[in-house]
Design a protein around this motif. Sequence first.
Motif, PDB file in Angstrom:
ATOM      1  N   UNK A 163      51.633  39.407  35.869  1.00 64.26           N
ATOM      2  CA  UNK A 163      51.232  39.241  37.044  1.00 64.26           C
ATOM      3  C   UNK A 163      52.155  38.503  37.994  1.00 64.26           C
ATOM      4  N   UNK A 164      52.613  37.533  37.214  1.00 66.04           N
ATOM      5  CA  UNK A 164      53.556  36.777  38.195  1.00 66.04           C
ATOM      6  C   UNK A 164      54.957  37.392  38.288  1.00 66.04           C
ATOM      7  N   UNK A 221      54.353  32.140  32.332  1.00 63.24           N
ATOM      8  CA  UNK A 221      54.283  32.062  33.767  1.00 63.24           C
ATOM      9  C   UNK A 221      54.018  30.652  34.141  1.00 63.24           C
ATOM     10  N   UNK A 222      54.001  30.357  35.367  1.00 61.49           N
ATOM     11  CA  UNK A 222      54.056  28.969  36.035  1.00 61.49           C
ATOM     12  C   UNK A 222      52.323  28.530  35.820  1.00 61.49           C
ATOM     13  N   UNK A 223      52.228  27.348  35.747  1.00 61.98           N
ATOM     14  CA  UNK A 223      50.753  26.968  35.315  1.00 61.98           C
ATOM     15  C   UNK A 223      49.962  27.164  36.458  1.00 61.98           C
ATOM     16  N   UNK A 224      50.345  27.086  37.864  1.00 59.72           N
ATOM     17  CA  UNK A 224      49.586  27.418  38.872  1.00 59.72           C
ATOM     18  C   UNK A 224      49.196  28.683  38.798  1.00 59.72           C
ATOM     19  N   UNK A 225      50.101  29.701  38.303  1.00 57.21           N
ATOM     20  CA  UNK A 225      49.790  31.011  38.338  1.00 57.21           C
ATOM     21  C   UNK A 225      48.470  31.242  37.102  1.00 57.21           C
ATOM     22  N   UNK A 258      44.308  20.906  31.474  1.00 59.15           N
ATOM     23  CA  UNK A 258      45.479  21.358  32.218  1.00 59.15           C
ATOM     24  C   UNK A 258      45.556  21.724  33.582  1.00 59.15           C
ATOM     25  N   UNK A 259      44.296  21.985  33.852  1.00 60.77           N
ATOM     26  CA  UNK A 259      43.917  22.571  35.269  1.00 60.77           C
ATOM     27  C   UNK A 259      43.676  21.342  36.258  1.00 60.77           C
TER      28      UNK A 259
END
Length: 1064
Positions: free
Chosen positions: A274-275, A396-400, A430-431
């Motif tokens: 998705x990223x 993928x990035x953690x924000x993603x 982690x979130x």
Amino acid sequence: MDQGSWLSCEKTAILQGGFLLASQLCQPEPFSALRKEDWGRVGGPVVQAVAEICGQFCVGNQDGLQWRKRILCIIWNKILEMERMEDIDRSWMENPLFAVQNSLPSINHTVLFELVKSLGFSTTYVELLLCFQEAEQCRELERLARYVTVESTDADVKLLLDVCWELLRGRQKEEDSLDRLFTAQLVRVSQNLAGCTTQASKRFKPDPESSASAACKVSILFQGLNDIKEYVTSTALCHFALSNCLDMLYTSYLLDHATDLPVEVKLRNIVWLVSLQRKTNLVEGNDLIQAIRECHRDLAATFSPARSKPSGMTSIQAMQMTLGIIRTWEERGLLREPTSEPSVLAVRCKDSICRVLKSLEQLMTSESLEDEQSVNSLKGVLKDLLASLSFTVPEGPSAEMECIVTAIIDNNIQGFQELPKLYASKLSLTFSETEWLSCLERNKGAFQQKDLVMTLVSTLIAKCQSEADVNHSKRLKDVTVDVFCRLPLTDKNVILSEVLAMSQRGLHGCLPSAVTKGYEEELNLAFNCIVQGGAQGSLSSAISAVARVAFQNPEAAMRRCCRAAVVNVGADRLLARILQQLPGLRGLAAGTDEARRGWSLLCECLRAAAWNKLSSPKEEDQLLRFLSALMEPSAADQTGEKCSFLLPEECVRAFVLPHVTLGPGARSLELCLRVLQAALAHAISEDAAPWIINCSPFPLLYCLSQLLNNCSRCWEQPLQGDPGVSIETKELLISILITLGKAVGKQVALAPGTWSRALSWLYGKVEQLDWTIRFHMKEVWGEHFKYEVPSSLMAVCELSEQEWSGLELPQYGQGTGLLAWVECCCLSDRVRETMMGALSLNLRDPEEVNMFSKGLLVALSQTLPWCAVSEWERLLTVLRELLRSEKLHVPYSLEYVDFLPFLDLRPFACDLRLSVLMLRVFQLLCGFSCEGWLPPRGWAHVSRLYAAALRVVTDSVKDVLPLPSAASPGAGGAPLNREVLFVLTQLYCHTLHVQVMMPGEAEPLFLRALEILSHYEAVLAAYPKSSTPLQAANTRHFLTTITDNLQCAETRAVLQQKIAQLGD
């Protein structure tokens, strides 16, 4: 938009115009004979029209996607009807698409394939392809494969690869209305073809190329890939083709059951995909949800076996063809490693290689391997190829990750069943704390499983231990409690059991006080609502409310429940019903002294909140009803059998054994005995439950025997440390001894050898007590011991030496046989009958009868004060039988009359003599020789017994002359009515005589005298002519004179007022 509207709207007119323009451009050749190479010249109007209709450049337009399928449905159906030369007269009636199709020029498959290829409609094409029957699918697919392999271009290659991939993915959703419409048309066309006449059959000239192939879809696709391998010109297409080829090999030949990736791996892949799409601006706004679904669908496709097994190609043939394809591309240098960041196709190709390699390794160990050389060759090539693709997939990035996970949970996307557990545990670390909690609050339903609730509990405890923000911890606690409350009752009980195993204080045992603040108010509110609502409230709501507070703190909730059950009138039954539905709270209190004693949380809380705080007999009664209700089998356990919330064994261990053995005060002792009686009632109902053996039954029997033995000193001043058992408790003790003896006796009978020493010990201990106690434990002894009685009893009874033996007891010397006989008659109905049958009395000897009567009078005087109510009832039965059989001589003297009345008193002989006998007994008791025998409590007891005897006599008199109903009163002198009035007068005199002799105020006798007068008045009212006015006046005067002897002015006044009303 319904079917009728879209078939005749503006967009169909645009479609018609595009086709007509293309048909003109095709002139002079007919449009139905269009060739592949001519599409570039004539196809532009069709492509432009369809693009305009579908909104080709509006990504994610659902209406555009629907129009794609409508257009392909119209075109494909028209082609099929043309192929089969369907009768137009029938088509216009049966085909709902006829109007649109008839407005288009004749077309062929070239139009369909080129339109799909030009506009990228491969997904829609496959959705409609799957509406065909299997054989028809193969025919249509073979037609496509043959089409793209002729003069192939990159677009042709991509079309075949896209169709292959879409077939691997399968149908993405349930059939929609267009799918059903197209399927119906396929069925209709097939039926019409089968029903054609012979003439029509002669006209039909099928295309030899259109005949259904015997090959399956897999073999067609493999052959198609093999045919276009020379036309693959780029690394991207090569990776796409190879991954398709390997995935078909894997799902069709190597995978026998569906598998799934771990949710963490699945998430990493989806986040990366998705990223990557976000970077290329392919995903925007609401398209994220669809992108996640598509990525998950891609992953799922490669882990599910093919829906239909291949039939036109063996696994070895498929491997050999795959091997040939790979070698061709290797020679052309197309399988090189990407120099920049790997593409989606390269990553998918690498994953496909790994899956097939793993399956080939497993296949090598199989004994049924057919061609080891082919397998080894393919394995070697794939290993080399994997080594060349040494890139690593970037994460993928953690924000993603956070965005995608939140979207999955918010939209309840299918295929991520394990995600809530991961979200509640690892991802909480982690979130973003705020967003993580907000997602939890929005999606409580997604975590509505007992395992997830316990995961949330663990996360909550871990966060509190790591000094997390208090407000965040309180929010998480609230969410956890709310999710728990949404669970079904069975799951709630499982969790309550697990929470109780953690700590008797549940969550509060692991959370700081700042997080649990406000619980006390919630607890108060819950139980106040339950108690105030009572039976009118919803039971299920009450159960949920108790479960909610118990989940947070089982100990506090249970204590409040126990206290409320005791102090609130009528709440005991309701709260017991609630607890019976929460067997999860039945466990032991973890880590406490009570747990080490084998006490449940309920027992501990009952002792702390209720047992030690009882302040009135009413509260004791409430507690007893509460315990009894909790011991009733109700809730089903894990085996499906009904069980009690409070086991009788637990009840006895917690509330009986510690107190009976330590000798508490009298009131506490009686409560313990009532609890034991309630527990034993359940033991009997459960057919001698073996649990009684676990409650030290023999020491318990001995303790109860000691207490019963102390009843002989009930009228003495108790010594210091002596329980001082009351006469009222004697009845309870006897009942418990008999019931407990039966339960223990049944268990002893099952294994007599096991309990022989215990029996001998118990018998030896009981031998030191009063001899009557052993009779109550006959069920325990069984046939091991005889009935042992004082030897003096043998002189007045003829008893079998096989069952009875005499004891030389110092207190039973010569002449005490009748005393022992009377005491035996009190013990039980069975012994009473034996004594009556064994009595040795010569009725022909007047002296012997006279001596027996006098001796029995003395024995009654000695026994009466120590009789319990049931014992006295047995003794009254004995006395009436003796009087009726003329064995007991009681002369009746007319002490209260001056003249002999002309009456027939024979029907009342037994009643009058029994009343006189009781009068003689009380004359002895109240005489000088018995002075000081009884304290005031003793006189109160014997007054109650005498009142009970009077009730028996008056009831007997009432039976002789029942009163007529109010509707038909007695008209004149009925038989025995005057006799009844006379007998009632005598009974009244006897009652007042005894009352005057007895010290103190005997209220039971006063009430009985008042009752006699009331019945006298009722007889006079029913039979007015039973007494003349003169007789009535004399009677009132006589009774008033008798009443004047009473010392209590208040009692005397009430009786005299009643007497004054007689005969008025």
